[in-house]
Design a protein around this motif. Structure first.
Motif, PDB file in Angstrom:
ATOM      1  N   GLU A 773      46.057  38.066  44.288  1.00  0.00           N
ATOM      2  CA  GLU A 773      44.692  39.125  44.526  1.00  0.00           C
ATOM      3  C   GLU A 773      43.575  38.646  45.855  1.00  0.00           C
ATOM      4  O   GLU A 773      43.361  37.519  45.845  1.00  0.00           O
ATOM      5  N   GLY A 796      47.791  43.217  43.641  1.00  0.00           N
ATOM      6  CA  GLY A 796      46.670  43.557  43.295  1.00  0.00           C
ATOM      7  C   GLY A 796      46.235  44.368  43.709  1.00  0.00           C
ATOM      8  O   GLY A 796      46.670  45.226  44.969  1.00  0.00           O
ATOM      9  N   ASN A 797      45.265  44.902  43.199  1.00  0.00           N
ATOM     10  CA  ASN A 797      44.205  46.379  43.396  1.00  0.00           C
ATOM     11  C   ASN A 797      43.258  46.004  44.425  1.00  0.00           C
ATOM     12  O   ASN A 797      43.075  44.343  44.595  1.00  0.00           O
ATOM     13  N   SER A 799      39.531  44.996  45.848  1.00  0.00           N
ATOM     14  CA  SER A 799      39.083  45.283  44.799  1.00  0.00           C
ATOM     15  C   SER A 799      37.478  45.752  45.784  1.00  0.00           C
ATOM     16  O   SER A 799      37.506  45.930  47.100  1.00  0.00           O
ATOM     17  N   ASP A 800      36.514  46.984  45.287  1.00  0.00           N
ATOM     18  CA  ASP A 800      35.483  47.478  45.774  1.00  0.00           C
ATOM     19  C   ASP A 800      34.379  47.201  45.726  1.00  0.00           C
ATOM     20  O   ASP A 800      33.722  47.254  46.689  1.00  0.00           O
ATOM     21  N   HIS A 819      48.446  46.870  45.507  1.00  0.00           N
ATOM     22  CA  HIS A 819      48.848  48.289  44.737  1.00  0.00           C
ATOM     23  C   HIS A 819      47.608  48.673  45.110  1.00  0.00           C
ATOM     24  O   HIS A 819      46.429  48.284  44.454  1.00  0.00           O
ATOM     25  N   GLY A 820      47.772  50.474  44.156  1.00  0.00           N
ATOM     26  CA  GLY A 820      46.682  50.709  43.735  1.00  0.00           C
ATOM     27  C   GLY A 820      45.902  51.584  44.738  1.00  0.00           C
ATOM     28  O   GLY A 820      46.594  52.116  46.049  1.00  0.00           O
ATOM     29  N   GLY A 821      44.628  52.529  44.355  1.00  0.00           N
ATOM     30  CA  GLY A 821      43.944  52.643  45.408  1.00  0.00           C
ATOM     31  C   GLY A 821      42.796  52.161  46.642  1.00  0.00           C
ATOM     32  O   GLY A 821      42.929  51.589  46.186  1.00  0.00           O
ATOM     33  N   LEU A 842      50.466  51.131  48.341  1.00  0.00           N
ATOM     34  CA  LEU A 842      48.730  51.673  47.555  1.00  0.00           C
ATOM     35  C   LEU A 842      49.282  53.175  47.600  1.00  0.00           C
ATOM     36  O   LEU A 842      50.099  54.520  47.856  1.00  0.00           O
ATOM     37  N   THR A 843      48.554  53.941  46.786  1.00  0.00           N
ATOM     38  CA  THR A 843      48.862  55.049  46.155  1.00  0.00           C
ATOM     39  C   THR A 843      47.204  55.782  46.186  1.00  0.00           C
ATOM     40  O   THR A 843      46.478  55.481  45.947  1.00  0.00           O
ATOM     41  N   GLY A 844      47.308  57.456  45.632  1.00  0.00           N
ATOM     42  CA  GLY A 844      45.674  57.840  45.901  1.00  0.00           C
ATOM     43  C   GLY A 844      45.350  58.487  46.969  1.00  0.00           C
ATOM     44  O   GLY A 844      45.996  58.434  47.568  1.00  0.00           O
ATOM     45  N   GLU A 887      58.253  55.240  37.645  1.00  0.00           N
ATOM     46  CA  GLU A 887      57.511  54.354  38.388  1.00  0.00           C
ATOM     47  C   GLU A 887      57.923  53.293  38.449  1.00  0.00           C
ATOM     48  O   GLU A 887      57.876  52.738  39.277  1.00  0.00           O
TER      49      GLU A 887
END
Length: 947
Positions: A773, A796-797, A799-800, A819-821, A842-844, A887
């Motif tokens: 990540e 991984g996502n 990080s914010d 992946h993730g938003g 990436l999604t969202g 998915e």
């Protein structure tokens, strides 16, 4: 600097001292008194006299005939003792070392015996320019009650000034000027002497001349009250005394002052209007302070003013208003006006021509605009004229040619334009400094023109002098500084020019179209021939040469003869021979280049390994980028502990990134290892580089995870940088500055950064095989301007915490397995102007009402994102409108499609560049590196999918 007026008494005493030291061995008509002879012998015994200056001081001799001793004609008492050393060489490093050594041998040192008190009739004591660095000014000097003249300037006494000097009520001349070491930028310094109060000066009721220059008076808050109340004072010199704060004390009690020098301090008020009371003032020097605002209207009452220096302050006024004030009274007196480096504006008016006695005029480094007035030609006494670095426009006025006494003409860095005729120079027979670079002027005299002047300095950079090489330079026999860069010259440099260069200290022929082969350059200090078309092997140069810039030419051959052909030690500090066609290995004979700080051999055809003898140099920057060098980084490179910039990019270096870089090269600000064959993991010890601002490991074979300790790069956490190693390692010569520079890839483009390099922070790990990540710890790098992690195998996502990098301008996370938003914290990235998260999973919904809406679809494709700026809209928050399978299958199809698109794109790109690969080396080099990289990527992917 303008000369300083000396009162009659001081002048006579000074002349007497010089005459005595130069010609007198005492007085032939009298014989010295025995007790005084014994006192002088005791004085000699405690002195250190390396050059045996006092050899005439012998037992039984007539002390009135000794060197430096003068006796009264009638009484035979010793009344003058002049033991001053010769004046030291200039402290601007221009004097040869031999001169400094000779001066140091001539100075007296040691201690001063109290036997001096036996000379009860002593009226004059001169010990200036000696070396009493181990002692303070003796307290017993305050008991020499007959003294009228005391000069201890530059004698290197240390510590506090004894207060009992205030007992010398007959003293008329006191010079205690010391030595200080400081930099104006930092405001920090070290003074040899200090005084915490000047109350003792109040007792010097007969004092006419006072010089405490170079004495630290920072704590002497009573300096104004005391000095400006001395009833007989004519001259006051408090230069470089660490004085701070405002000057609020009025000057009404000092109506007879003739000279005031408060230069090189930190006085920060407006200039007091009470100057009107100093009606006898002849010289005023307030330079190098922080005085601000406008000049007082009382300036028009200074009718005796000859010299005024207000340079390096913050005076904000129209120059025509200042000239108007001065013209009301001092029109016929003013000889020198220096107001350079202020905030002056407005135009120079024809009123300037009324100052008939003006000899020195400097208005450089201001914001003065408009033309140079034609009335300039009426200043028949003018010797020095400097209006450089302003906004003057219009033509080069022909009336400048009427200034028959002109010695220095400096108009560089303005907006002057038009044609300059050779007739403009016909009367300038005394001209020695012609500084006019940075204007758009054309000068093409007749080929047979012979100038009437013999210049030491000629600066005509940015003038149009070509296409032929200026033949009129051939008759300049005194020339030592020449700048004809950017001059449109496309000609062979004639042989006579290099014969002439034996007197040159500085030559700049850069950015022309000059050709020819240069076998030898007989230039002393600086040569810049960059950006021309010179060919042949590298020229031989003098061992004294310090700066050599030959970049962007066609010099060819090996480095061996250039580097290794002399057993003499080199003085070279700066060597840039990048972007030529040099080949072969870098020779391993840098032992004699111990002064070398900058070495740039980039963009050549050099091969082999880094030579171990580079460790003998004093390198601050090493640039070998874009060659064909190979091997592991030698451990000897760890001895180059002063390195600030290390650029080894675009070569074939291999092995792992050495862990010792983090420990031994602790000053690094820029580390570029991109486009090599480095493998292994990023060593955690590299996180110890507290000064590192730019790390580029892109396009290598590096694997493993991104170290979380990257958050320790403290220089990448500072939002607004004031100074660092880059500022400390600038190089000045002849008024020019050379900055450390580096090529950096930011926003997908490679640019060179020099003077602004300290403001740039970047982290580029792209095109490697990094996994895992993105560490949330990277969010601590709040001073980062550019982050590129693209073309890796990161998962991984996002990080914010990345949203904490509020200053980031370029963010590239494309071509990974993320992946993730997209985190909503990205709404904080207000300075973002280059953004790419394409080819991930990436999604969202893309965060709305942010900078992210300003980028096109390419920055997001082919993810599964919705909302502006992509075409897909979101049915519910974060859910795209198009459907899909489960998915797991959906994710796998996205990944498979992702890599299929990479392969297809690669194949298409290959056929687009295959033809140039046969002809362009750099393309071929880059292609094979990329091919190797893509292969590794596909191997890792399919191996992963197979499991």
């Amino acid at each position: 600097m303008a000369s300083v007026t000396i009162p009659l008494f001081s002048f006579l005493v000074f002349i007497a001292a010089v005459v005595c030291v130069s010609f007198c061995d005492g007085n032939s008509n009298v014989v010295c008194i025995e007790s005084e002879r014994e006192a002088l012998l005791k004085l000699k015994n405690d002195l250190i006299d390396p050059s045996n200056r006092l050899s005439s001081w012998v037992e039984g001799g007539d002390c009135c005939k000794w060197v430096g001793v003068a006796c009264h004609n009638l009484t035979a008492h010793v009344h003058q003792l002049h033991l001053a050393a010769p004046f030291p060489p200039p402290d601007d490093y221009s004097a040869p070392i031999a001169e400094w050594e000779a001066y140091e041998q001539s100075t007296l040192g040691g201690t001063i015996n109290p036997s001096l008190l036996q000379l009860k009739h002593l009226t004059s004591l001169d010990l200036r320019s000696n070396n009493f660095s181990s002692i303070q000014i003796p307290d017993f000097f305050g008991l020499l009650g007959s003294l009228t003249y005391l000069n201890l300037s530059q004698a290197q006494f240390k510590g506090a000034i004894p207060h009992n000097l205030g007992n010398l009520s007959k003293l008329q001349y006191l010079d205690l000027g010391g030595i200080s070491f400081w930099t104006r930028e930092s405001g920090r310094g070290q003074w040899d002497m200090k005084a915490e109060s000047l109350e003792w000066v109040s007792g010097l009721s007969s004092l006419q001349y006072l010089d405490l220059g170079g004495v630290d008076l920072n704590k002497a808050t009573d300096w104004l009250q005391v000095t400006f109340n001395l009833p007989s004072l004519l001259e006051l010199h408090l230069s470089d005394c660490n004085l701070k704060g405002p000057t609020q004390y009025y000057l009404v009690n000092m109506s007879f002052l003739e000279v005031v020098d408060l230069s090189y301090n930190f006085l920060n008020s407006s200039i007091p209007n009470s100057l009107y009371s100093l009606k006898h003032l002849k010289s005023l020097d307030l330079s190098y302070n922080e005085f601000h605002g406008r000049l007082p209207t009382s300036l028009e009452h200074l009718c005796n003013l000859k010299e005024m220096d207000l340079s390096f302050n913050q005076i904000d006024q129209n120059i025509s208003e200042i000239l108007q004030s001065l013209s009301n009274c001092s029109l016929d007196c003013l000889e020198s006006l220096n107001m350079e480096y202020n905030h002056l504006s407005g135009h120079l008016t024809d009123q300037l021509g009324q100052f008939k006695n003006l000899v020195h005029l400097s208005l450089a480094l201001n914001r003065i605009s408009g033309p140079i007035p034609l009335s300039i030609g009426e200043l028949s006494s003018l010797k020095f004229f400097d209006v450089s670095i302003n906004q003057l426009n219009g033509i080069f006025p022909p009336s400048l040619g009427q200034l028959a006494n002109l010695e220095t003409l400096s108009i560089e860095q303005n907006l002057l334009e038009g044609v300059v005729s050779e007739t403009y120079f016909s009367n300038l027979t005394k001209l020695t400094q012609l500084e006019a670079s940075g204007n758009t002027l054309r000068f093409q005299p007749n080929s047979s023109w012979v100038p009437s002047f013999q210049c030491e300095t000629i600066e005509l950079g940015q003038w149009h002098l070509g296409p032929k090489f200026p033949g009129w330079l051939k008759v300049q026999r005194n020339l030592s500084y020449l700048d004809i860069s950017h001059a449109g010259i496309s000609d062979v440099v004639p042989a006579w020019f290099w014969d002439l260069s034996s007197k040159f200290e500085y030559v700049d022929l850069s950015s022309n179209d000059m050709t020819g082969v240069i076998s030898y350059m007989n230039v002393g200090t600086v040569v810049d021939l960059s950006s021309n078309r010179f060919t042949g092997p590298l020229p031989r140069v003098l061992p004294t040469l310090e700066y050599l810039i030959l970049s962007n030419n066609s010099f060819s051959g090996s480095l061996v003869e250039f580097v290794c052909n002399s057993s003499e030690s080199r003085n070279m500090l700066f060597l840039d021979i990048s972007t030529n066609v040099l080949f072969g290995e870098i020779p391993d004979c840098w032992n004699q280049w111990q002064e070398l700080k900058i070495l740039n051999l980039g963009n050549n055809n050099l091969t082999g390994e880094i030579p171990s003898s580079l460790a003998y140099t004093n390198l601050v920057e090493l640039n070998l980028q874009n060659n064909s060098m190979f091997g592991e980084l030698p451990s000897t490179l760890r001895n180059c502990s002063r390195l600030v910039i290390l650029d080894l990019s675009e070569n074939h270096f291999n092995g792992s990134v050495p862990a010792w870089i983090g420990h031994k090269l602790s000053n690094l600000v820029v580390l570029r290892l991109r486009s090599n064959n480095f493998d292994g993991h990023v060593p955690h010890k590299i996180c110890a580089l507290q000064s590192l601002q730019n790390l580029d490991l892109a396009h290598n074979n590096i694997s493993g995870a991104i170290p979380k300790c990257f958050s320790n790069f403290s220089a990448m956490t500072i939002e607004y940088k004031t100074s660092n190693y880059l500022d400390r390692e600038t190089f000045g010569f002849y008024g020019k500055l050379v900055y450390l520079s580096a090529l950096l890839v930011l926003k997908g483009r490679e640019d060179e950064y020099s003077s602004t390099l300290r403001l740039v922070t970047s982290l580029d790990l792209s095109a490697n095989s990094l996994i895992g990540e993105i560490p949330k710890e990277l969010g601590a790098l709040t001073g980062l301007r550019s982050l590129n992690l693209s073309w890796n195998l990161l998962t991984g996502n996002i990080s914010d915490k990345i949203g904490n990098m509020e200053l980031v301008e370029s963010l590239d996370l494309s071509v990974n397995l993320l992946h993730g938003g997209i985190p909503t914290s990205f709404s904080n990235l207000n300075f973002l102007n280059h953004f790419n998260v394409s080819y991930n999973n990436l999604t969202g919904q893309i965060p709305t009402s942010t900078q992210l809406q300003s980028f096109d679809n390419f920055s997001y494709m082919p993810n599964h994102l919705c909302g502006p700026p992509v075409s897909k809209t979101c049915i519910t928050k974060g859910v795209p409108t198009d459907g899909g399978d489960s998915e797991e299958s959906n994710g796998r199809s996205k990944v498979n499609g992702f890599y299929v698109s990479i392969v297809v794109g690669f194949v298409m790109g290959f056929y687009g560049v295959v033809a140039p690969l046969f002809f362009i080396r750099s393309w071929r080099h880059a292609y094979y590196q990329k091919l190797d990289y893509i292969g590794r990527k596909l191997y890792v992917f399919w191996a992963t999918m197979g499991r």
